[in-house]
Design a protein around this motif. Structure first.
Motif, PDB file in Angstrom:
ATOM      1  N   VAL A  86       0.817  -0.811   0.672  1.00 22.73           N
ATOM      2  CA  VAL A  86      -0.007   0.180  -0.041  1.00 22.73           C
ATOM      3  C   VAL A  86       1.418   1.362   0.045  1.00 22.73           C
ATOM      4  O   VAL A  86       2.163   1.040   0.564  1.00 22.73           O
ATOM      5  CB  VAL A  86      -1.248  -0.148   0.733  1.00 22.73           C
ATOM      6  N   ARG A  87       0.554   2.600  -0.607  1.00 23.01           N
ATOM      7  CA  ARG A  87       0.697   3.466  -0.734  1.00 23.01           C
ATOM      8  C   ARG A  87      -0.604   4.854   0.307  1.00 23.01           C
ATOM      9  O   ARG A  87      -1.110   5.141  -0.144  1.00 23.01           O
ATOM     10  CB  ARG A  87       1.214   4.145  -1.526  1.00 23.01           C
ATOM     11  N   SER A  88       0.381   4.810   1.691  1.00 22.73           N
ATOM     12  CA  SER A  88      -0.825   5.343   1.702  1.00 22.73           C
ATOM     13  C   SER A  88      -0.037   6.879   2.444  1.00 22.73           C
ATOM     14  O   SER A  88       1.052   7.306   3.005  1.00 22.73           O
ATOM     15  CB  SER A  88      -1.057   5.153   3.314  1.00 22.73           C
ATOM     16  N   GLU A  89      -1.188   7.410   3.156  1.00 22.51           N
ATOM     17  CA  GLU A  89      -0.691   9.059   3.429  1.00 22.51           C
ATOM     18  C   GLU A  89      -0.405   8.285   5.291  1.00 22.51           C
ATOM     19  O   GLU A  89      -1.024   7.279   5.681  1.00 22.51           O
ATOM     20  CB  GLU A  89      -1.671   9.761   3.843  1.00 22.51           C
ATOM     21  N   PRO A  90       0.231   9.202   6.041  1.00 21.96           N
ATOM     22  CA  PRO A  90       0.569   9.345   6.946  1.00 21.96           C
ATOM     23  C   PRO A  90      -0.422   8.803   8.562  1.00 21.96           C
ATOM     24  O   PRO A  90      -1.381   9.546   7.852  1.00 21.96           O
ATOM     25  CB  PRO A  90       1.962   9.867   7.588  1.00 21.96           C
ATOM     26  N   LEU A  91       0.073   8.108   8.923  1.00 20.12           N
ATOM     27  CA  LEU A  91      -1.344   7.623  10.662  1.00 20.12           C
ATOM     28  C   LEU A  91      -0.291   7.968  11.699  1.00 20.12           C
ATOM     29  O   LEU A  91       1.282   8.092  11.983  1.00 20.12           O
ATOM     30  CB  LEU A  91      -1.128   6.100  10.593  1.00 20.12           C
ATOM     31  N   GLN A  92      -1.299   8.732  12.246  1.00 20.92           N
ATOM     32  CA  GLN A  92      -1.167   8.898  13.620  1.00 20.92           C
ATOM     33  C   GLN A  92      -1.419   7.760  15.165  1.00 20.92           C
ATOM     34  O   GLN A  92      -2.542   7.630  14.867  1.00 20.92           O
ATOM     35  CB  GLN A  92      -1.146  10.248  13.954  1.00 20.92           C
ATOM     36  N   CYS A  93      -0.376   7.446  15.471  1.00 18.69           N
ATOM     37  CA  CYS A  93      -1.042   6.688  16.544  1.00 18.69           C
ATOM     38  C   CYS A  93      -0.569   6.565  17.610  1.00 18.69           C
ATOM     39  O   CYS A  93       0.467   7.125  18.146  1.00 18.69           O
ATOM     40  CB  CYS A  93      -0.285   4.908  15.580  1.00 18.69           C
ATOM     41  N   GLN A  94      -1.056   5.949  18.831  1.00 14.73           N
ATOM     42  CA  GLN A  94      -0.416   6.013  19.991  1.00 14.73           C
ATOM     43  C   GLN A  94      -0.697   5.068  20.474  1.00 14.73           C
ATOM     44  O   GLN A  94      -1.860   3.937  20.513  1.00 14.73           O
ATOM     45  CB  GLN A  94      -1.929   6.818  20.679  1.00 14.73           C
ATOM     46  N   SER A  95       0.268   3.782  20.968  1.00  9.79           N
ATOM     47  CA  SER A  95       0.731   2.281  21.550  1.00  9.79           C
ATOM     48  C   SER A  95      -0.184   2.263  22.438  1.00  9.79           C
ATOM     49  O   SER A  95      -0.212   2.766  23.449  1.00  9.79           O
ATOM     50  CB  SER A  95       2.003   2.602  21.346  1.00  9.79           C
ATOM     51  N   GLN A  96      -0.331   0.609  21.989  1.00  7.44           N
ATOM     52  CA  GLN A  96      -1.203   0.140  23.415  1.00  7.44           C
ATOM     53  C   GLN A  96       0.065  -0.540  24.414  1.00  7.44           C
ATOM     54  O   GLN A  96      -0.646  -0.966  24.633  1.00  7.44           O
ATOM     55  CB  GLN A  96      -2.624   0.155  23.432  1.00  7.44           C
ATOM     56  N   GLY A  97       1.560  -0.874  23.620  1.00  9.28           N
ATOM     57  CA  GLY A  97       1.800  -1.727  23.665  1.00  9.28           C
ATOM     58  C   GLY A  97       2.353  -2.948  22.818  1.00  9.28           C
ATOM     59  O   GLY A  97       1.802  -2.467  22.174  1.00  9.28           O
ATOM     60  N   SER A  98       2.667  -4.037  23.473  1.00 10.30           N
ATOM     61  CA  SER A  98       2.336  -4.994  23.107  1.00 10.30           C
ATOM     62  C   SER A  98       1.928  -5.643  21.889  1.00 10.30           C
ATOM     63  O   SER A  98       0.434  -6.305  23.041  1.00 10.30           O
ATOM     64  CB  SER A  98       4.263  -6.056  23.682  1.00 10.30           C
ATOM     65  N   ALA A  99       1.248  -6.218  20.918  1.00 11.14           N
ATOM     66  CA  ALA A  99       0.045  -7.189  20.391  1.00 11.14           C
ATOM     67  C   ALA A  99       0.588  -8.237  20.166  1.00 11.14           C
ATOM     68  O   ALA A  99      -0.001  -9.506  19.555  1.00 11.14           O
ATOM     69  CB  ALA A  99       0.009  -6.906  19.831  1.00 11.14           C
TER      70      ALA A  99
END
Length: 147
Positions: A86-99
């Motif tokens: 995929v080629r997407s606009e950047p996402l702003q993310c908030q980590s919840q830790g390890s998945a």
């Protein structure tokens, strides 16, 4: 040999520019290094199975993946591993830790679709997973509540 991507510490805000997707809830590979598992949602595996004690959406694993890929700008090819490019606009993310494994659970949003976990639910590719949803509120592209 390549090192596994680092898990982003819980509570950390980070940018992810998506480059590849495996299935409807991730991992989403980021150009910056992390591999994201979308927080609060569940999708079928690519082989159409659902893990024990996980909500199981009706759509197939491939259909779920394709719905997430469309939210991220559409397919641009396939890697030898089976990941969709995929080629997407950047996402702003908030980590919840390890998945688990080398994946970071995260709530992510983009300018065009807003909250990605909420968008993939609206698109029918995943369902809310109450165990991990917590008090999360869906926000649209402009930050307004959308659900």
């Amino acid at each position: 040999m390549f090192a596994a991507p680092a898990i982003v510490a819980a509570g950390t805000t980070f940018t992810c520019t998506p480059t590849a997707v495996w299935d409807g809830d991730g991992p989403i590979w980021c150009a910056e290094g992390p591999r994201i598992r979308l927080a609060g949602v569940a999708a079928r595996e690519i082989d159409d199975s659902c893990k024990v004690e996980q909500p199981c959406p009706k759509v197939s694993g491939k259909d779920a993946r394709d719905r997430l890929v469309l939210l991220l700008g559409g397919p641009r090819g396939m890697l030898p591993t089976g990941h969709i490019v995929v080629r997407s606009e950047p996402l702003q993310c908030q980590s919840q830790g390890s998945a688990g494994g080398s994946r970071t659970a995260a709530w992510c949003r983009s300018a065009s679709v807003g909250d990605l976990s909420c968008a993939v639910i609206r698109a029918g590719g995943a369902v809310q997973w109450d165990r991990y949803w917590g008090g999360h509120k869906c926000r649209g592209a402009n930050g307004e509540r959308s659900r």
